[in-house]
Each structure stands twice: as structure tokens, then as C-alpha cells.
Design a protein around this motif. Structure first.
Motif, mmCIF file in Angstrom:
data_model
loop_
_atom_site.group_PDB
_atom_site.id
_atom_site.type_symbol
_atom_site.label_atom_id
_atom_site.label_comp_id
_atom_site.label_asym_id
_atom_site.label_seq_id
_atom_site.Cartn_x
_atom_site.Cartn_y
_atom_site.Cartn_z
ATOM 1 N N ILE A 221 0.718 -1.145 0.027
ATOM 2 C CA ILE A 221 -0.090 -0.019 -0.050
ATOM 3 C C ILE A 221 1.084 1.151 -0.143
ATOM 4 C CG2 ILE A 221 -0.091 -0.285 2.564
ATOM 5 C CD1 ILE A 221 -2.894 1.097 2.246
ATOM 6 N N SER A 222 0.426 2.265 -0.797
ATOM 7 C CA SER A 222 1.202 3.425 -0.973
ATOM 8 C C SER A 222 0.323 4.587 -0.780
ATOM 9 C CB SER A 222 1.917 3.340 -2.201
ATOM 10 O OG SER A 222 2.670 4.605 -2.197
ATOM 11 N N LYS A 223 0.766 5.774 -0.436
ATOM 12 C CA LYS A 223 -0.027 7.092 -0.318
ATOM 13 C C LYS A 223 0.927 8.137 -1.108
ATOM 14 C CE LYS A 223 -2.477 6.706 4.158
ATOM 15 N NZ LYS A 223 -2.587 6.955 5.353
ATOM 16 N N ASP A 224 2.004 8.031 -1.709
ATOM 17 C CA ASP A 224 2.720 8.965 -2.302
ATOM 18 C C ASP A 224 3.083 8.783 -3.686
ATOM 19 O OD1 ASP A 224 4.629 7.147 -1.848
ATOM 20 O OD2 ASP A 224 5.931 8.491 -0.513
ATOM 21 N N GLY A 225 2.924 7.388 -4.053
ATOM 22 C CA GLY A 225 3.188 6.855 -5.650
ATOM 23 C C GLY A 225 4.904 6.658 -5.617
ATOM 24 N N ASN A 253 -2.146 -2.441 -3.871
ATOM 25 C CA ASN A 253 -3.729 -2.592 -3.590
ATOM 26 C C ASN A 253 -3.993 -1.632 -2.623
ATOM 27 O OD1 ASN A 253 -2.721 -4.502 -1.230
ATOM 28 N ND2 ASN A 253 -4.855 -4.160 -0.800
ATOM 29 N N CYS A 254 -5.195 -1.130 -2.358
ATOM 30 C CA CYS A 254 -5.788 -0.019 -1.366
ATOM 31 C C CYS A 254 -4.983 0.994 -1.291
ATOM 32 C CB CYS A 254 -5.743 -0.736 0.026
ATOM 33 S SG CYS A 254 -7.276 0.003 0.858
ATOM 34 N N THR A 255 -4.637 1.423 -2.705
ATOM 35 C CA THR A 255 -3.799 2.725 -3.054
ATOM 36 C C THR A 255 -4.904 3.448 -3.833
ATOM 37 O OG1 THR A 255 -1.766 1.716 -2.734
ATOM 38 C CG2 THR A 255 -1.681 3.448 -4.230
ATOM 39 N N PRO A 256 -4.726 4.804 -3.913
ATOM 40 C CA PRO A 256 -5.435 5.676 -4.776
ATOM 41 C C PRO A 256 -5.125 5.291 -6.093
ATOM 42 C CG PRO A 256 -4.736 7.105 -2.976
ATOM 43 C CD PRO A 256 -4.208 5.664 -2.621
ATOM 44 N N PRO A 257 -5.876 5.168 -7.098
ATOM 45 C CA PRO A 257 -5.851 4.645 -8.494
ATOM 46 C C PRO A 257 -4.876 5.851 -9.240
ATOM 47 C CG PRO A 257 -8.053 5.404 -8.242
ATOM 48 C CD PRO A 257 -7.515 5.359 -6.796
ATOM 49 N N SER A 258 -4.871 7.130 -8.655
ATOM 50 C CA SER A 258 -3.905 7.918 -9.541
ATOM 51 C C SER A 258 -2.696 7.848 -9.521
ATOM 52 C CB SER A 258 -4.391 9.530 -9.199
ATOM 53 O OG SER A 258 -4.301 9.522 -7.615
ATOM 54 N N ILE A 275 2.511 -8.322 -12.436
ATOM 55 C CA ILE A 275 2.263 -7.206 -11.504
ATOM 56 C C ILE A 275 0.528 -7.121 -11.438
ATOM 57 C CG2 ILE A 275 2.245 -4.751 -11.051
ATOM 58 C CD1 ILE A 275 5.120 -4.442 -12.291
ATOM 59 N N VAL A 276 0.129 -7.160 -10.056
ATOM 60 C CA VAL A 276 -1.096 -6.951 -9.545
ATOM 61 C C VAL A 276 -1.371 -5.658 -9.235
ATOM 62 C CG1 VAL A 276 -2.898 -7.960 -8.047
ATOM 63 C CG2 VAL A 276 -0.752 -9.463 -8.724
ATOM 64 N N VAL A 277 -2.647 -5.284 -9.331
ATOM 65 C CA VAL A 277 -2.994 -3.886 -9.167
ATOM 66 C C VAL A 277 -4.562 -3.782 -8.826
ATOM 67 C CG1 VAL A 277 -3.132 -2.993 -11.369
ATOM 68 C CG2 VAL A 277 -2.915 -1.174 -9.458
ATOM 69 N N TYR A 278 -4.822 -3.351 -7.625
ATOM 70 C CA TYR A 278 -6.237 -3.253 -7.429
ATOM 71 C C TYR A 278 -6.411 -2.534 -6.236
ATOM 72 C CZ TYR A 278 -4.998 -7.150 -3.924
ATOM 73 O OH TYR A 278 -4.506 -7.965 -2.789
ATOM 74 N N PRO A 279 -6.691 -1.048 -6.840
ATOM 75 C CA PRO A 279 -6.700 0.168 -6.037
ATOM 76 C C PRO A 279 -8.053 0.397 -5.301
ATOM 77 C CG PRO A 279 -6.325 0.632 -8.318
ATOM 78 C CD PRO A 279 -6.832 -0.773 -8.187
ATOM 79 N N GLY A 319 -7.986 -5.489 -10.600
ATOM 80 C CA GLY A 319 -9.250 -5.273 -9.708
ATOM 81 C C GLY A 319 -9.530 -3.959 -9.169
ATOM 82 N N GLY A 320 -10.160 -4.151 -8.125
ATOM 83 C CA GLY A 320 -10.750 -3.218 -6.976
ATOM 84 C C GLY A 320 -10.223 -3.528 -5.641
ATOM 85 N N CYS A 321 -10.181 -2.505 -4.747
ATOM 86 C CA CYS A 321 -9.981 -2.837 -3.453
ATOM 87 C C CYS A 321 -11.294 -1.976 -2.536
ATOM 88 C CB CYS A 321 -8.611 -2.349 -2.940
ATOM 89 S SG CYS A 321 -8.139 -3.008 -1.238
#
Length: 347
Positions: A221-225, A253-258, A275-279, A319-321
Motif C-alpha cells: 500500500i502506498s500514499k505517495d506513488g 492494492n488499497c492505494t489511490p488509482p491516480s 504485477i497485480v494492481v487493485y486500487p 481489480g478493485g479494493c
């Protein structure tokens, strides 16, 4: 995709994730938020056990949520065990053996509904009621949340567990739950919403020490990219995944999509694994009220607009979180596999 084939050739013990990606044209669909859909069906989840409470009180709702996502086109469904832990169950008055049974139940429910759904589809296919290729047989991922998820105080969004927390204590916390879930028969282990390098290291060491033969993905999980929320660089976290023979995919995951495009690019520079991404929707979690703060979070249309960015950056499963729904997943599936025309498989 060459990178996937090179990592997990046919017949490899870990090939199910790679096979799914390859058979999906390079990018497969993961399910979406569990709590929001349970609440849609009337469940109460604002407790220390969160969605895990429904494993005890209303397993039929857990089954329904899995089916909702399968109908929306999910090719990977994650179990309702993110916040299910043995000490968590014990703190609510359940015995340790009951806790073990609840963990196993999370996998059994998901596997059963996946199998029922797939058999349903196969029968309808034989009768000519549905088109071929509309669905694939989904994988079941056993969800394992961070230590902060057990604390139920929002600390998975900071990774701050206090100075007394150590690598060995994290391994002690995670080990038995991981082994129980792995032994219950999922297709993969989803280590998710991991806020720090040290917690990721603890999980990787358990996989290696126990020599598990089941594939795992490790999702941060990240908040700053640029970094995971505890401050460790995405580069170092991706390198940990790349070095591990037990982890088959790097995730966010659980990270803002932007923020996800930048994170995927950074990870792709150091890992050849899927690589898996589910924001999430880009909203903030209020730990005291146990709810997401309404904001200008991403809409389903926003998710669709991001998908091509994520694919070009190197994502292989999308996917989505939190706060995403079957509608979000249906939109993702439609964008990734526009010719399959996903619909309901219900009778």
C-alpha cells in the motif's frame, strides 16, 4: 507474455497465476471490495472482525458476494479472511480451534461457490444458453492482511506498529494463520495491504521456511506513488519480491488509482514477475468511525480510463479494493476483455 512464460513454464507448481495471465491475453480480472458488497446485502461489518464476522454469523452473504463478483467477470476471487486472525477471534470470545475453523471456512466457501458457478456455466454452455468464453474458471486467493488489519485501528495505512514490533514478532503473528489458509485448498495466497518492507520480509521468510508449494502474491500500500506507507521505497519492496522463489507476483492494492501508474512503472524496472494492481477509490479511512470518508473518489468510469495506463506500465492482473463494487469489476472486465460480453450466469 514472455516475462510470465519465462518465470513459470507449463507444469511449474506456481504456473496457475501465469497460466491465468497468459490465457487472458496478458491481463486478468481480480474481484473488488468485500465489505462494501456485504453491507449492500445487509451485513454489519463495523466490528474488530470486520468482514470476518460474516464467516460466523452469515456465511451465506459471503457466498453471495463471491458470486456477485464471479458474475461481474472476476477471474480471481479473494477470501473473506483479510481481517480474520486467531488472536482476533480469541479477543471476541472464540476458542483458538474455532478460529482455525473460521479461517478454513473462508477458503471452503470461496472454493465451493467458484466450483458451483463454473459448473453452472458449463451446463448452460452445453445447452447453448450462454456463449463460449464468457467466463473462465476463477482462481481462489486466500487473503492475508497485515498486522495492522488485526489491530483494527487503521495502522495498516501507516505501518506504525510501535517500537516493540520486530521481524520475529511479525513472523510469529502471521505463521499459523498463513499455514491454515494455505492448507485449506486455495489456488494462491494473497498477502495484501502490506505497509512496510519488514512485514513483507517476515511473510517471505515464512513462505521460505515452511517451503510452501502454493503460489503467493505480495501486495503493498502506498500514499505517495513512490514508497510504501512506512517509507520504504517501492524499488526495494519490488526487489524483495523478485528475489523470492515463493512469491510469484508483485502487487499494489488499497492505494489511490491516480498513484498506481507510477508505482507499476517503478516496480517493472526491477521485477519480471506479473504485477497485480487493485486500487481503492482514493478515499480516506476513518479508523475511529470504521468508515471511508466520502470524497471525490474515482468512479467506475475513472477506473476504466486508468486501465490502459496500468496495462502499458506493466500490470497483468487488475481489480478493485475498498469501496469498489461488482459494477467496477464489470467495467474492468469489459475494458480488458471487450469481446466476451460478460453477463449473469445465474439461473
Amino acid at each position: 507474455m514472455a516475462l510470465v512464460d519465462a518465470y513459470a513454464p507449463p507444469g511449474h507448481a506456481f504456473s496457475n497465476v501465469a497460466d491465468l495471465v497468459r490465457n487472458s491475453g496478458g491481463c486478468a480480472v481480480i474481484d473488488g471490495g468485500f465489505a462494501v458488497q456485504l453491507e449492500h446485502h445487509g451485513a454489519q461489518v463495523k466490528t474488530p472482525l470486520w468482514t470476518a464476522l460474516c464467516l460466523i454469523t452469515s456465511p451465506e452473504l459471503v457466498t453471495q458476494v463471491h458470486r456477485d463478483y464471479l458474475e461481474a467477470g472476476a477471474q480471481v476471487v479473494l477470501t473473506s479472511s483479510y481481517q480474520a486472525t486467531l488472536p482476533g477471534f480469541e479477543s471476541q470470545g472464540y476458542t483458538r480451534e474455532q478460529g482455525r475453523e473460521f479461517l478454513r471456512r473462508s477458503v471452503e466457501l470461496a472454493v465451493q461457490v467458484r466450483d458451483d458457478f463454473w459448473n453452472d456455466y458449463q451446463e448452460r454452455l452445453k445447452k447453448g444458453e450462454v456463449p463460449p468464453g464468457q467466463y473462465s474458471r476463477a482462481l481462489v486467493g486466500a487473503s492475508i492482511g497485515s498486522y495492522g488489519a488485526y489491530l483494527a485501528d487503521g495502522s495498516e495505512y501507516s505501518g506504525d506498529y510501535g517500537p516493540e514490533m520486530t521481524l520475529e514478532k511479525l513472523k510469529e503473528f502471521h505463521r499459523e494463520r498463513l499455514l491454515i489458509l494455505a492448507g485449506a485448498g486455495p489456488d494462491l495466497i494473497a498477502l495484501e495491504t502490506i505497509p512496510s518492507y519488514v512485514e513483507a520480509q517476515a511473510l517471505v521468510e515464512i513462505l521460505e521456511e515452511e517451503d510452501l508449494k502454493i503460489p503467493a502474491w505480495l501486495s503493498y500500500i502506498s500514499k505517495d506513488g513512490k514508497n510504501v506507507v512506512r517509507g520504504d521505497s517501492i524499488k526495494s519492496c519490488a526487489e524483495l519480491v523478485e528475489r523470492s522463489s515463493k512469491v510469484v507476483a508483485f502487487g499494489i492494492n488499497c492505494t489511490p488509482p491516480s498513484l498506481c501508474g507510477e508505482l507499476i512503472c517503478a516496480a517493472r524496472k526491477v521485477t519480471s514477475k506479473p504485477i497485480v494492481v487493485y486500487p481503492n477509490r482514493g478515499e480516506d479511512w476513518d479508523a475511529e468511525k470504521k468508515e471511508w470518508i466520502p470524497s471525490t473518489g474515482a468512479t467506475d468510469e475513472d477506473f476504466v480510463n486508468y486501465i490502459e495506463v496500468w496495462r502499458k506500465a506493466g500490470a497483468n492482473l487488475i481489480g478493485g479494493c475498498c469501496q469498489t463494487t461488482p459494477a467496477t469489476v464489470r467495467a474492468i472486465a469489459g475494458a480488458l476483455h471487450p469481446h466476451e460480453h460478460l453477463g449473469s450466469c445465474a439461473h
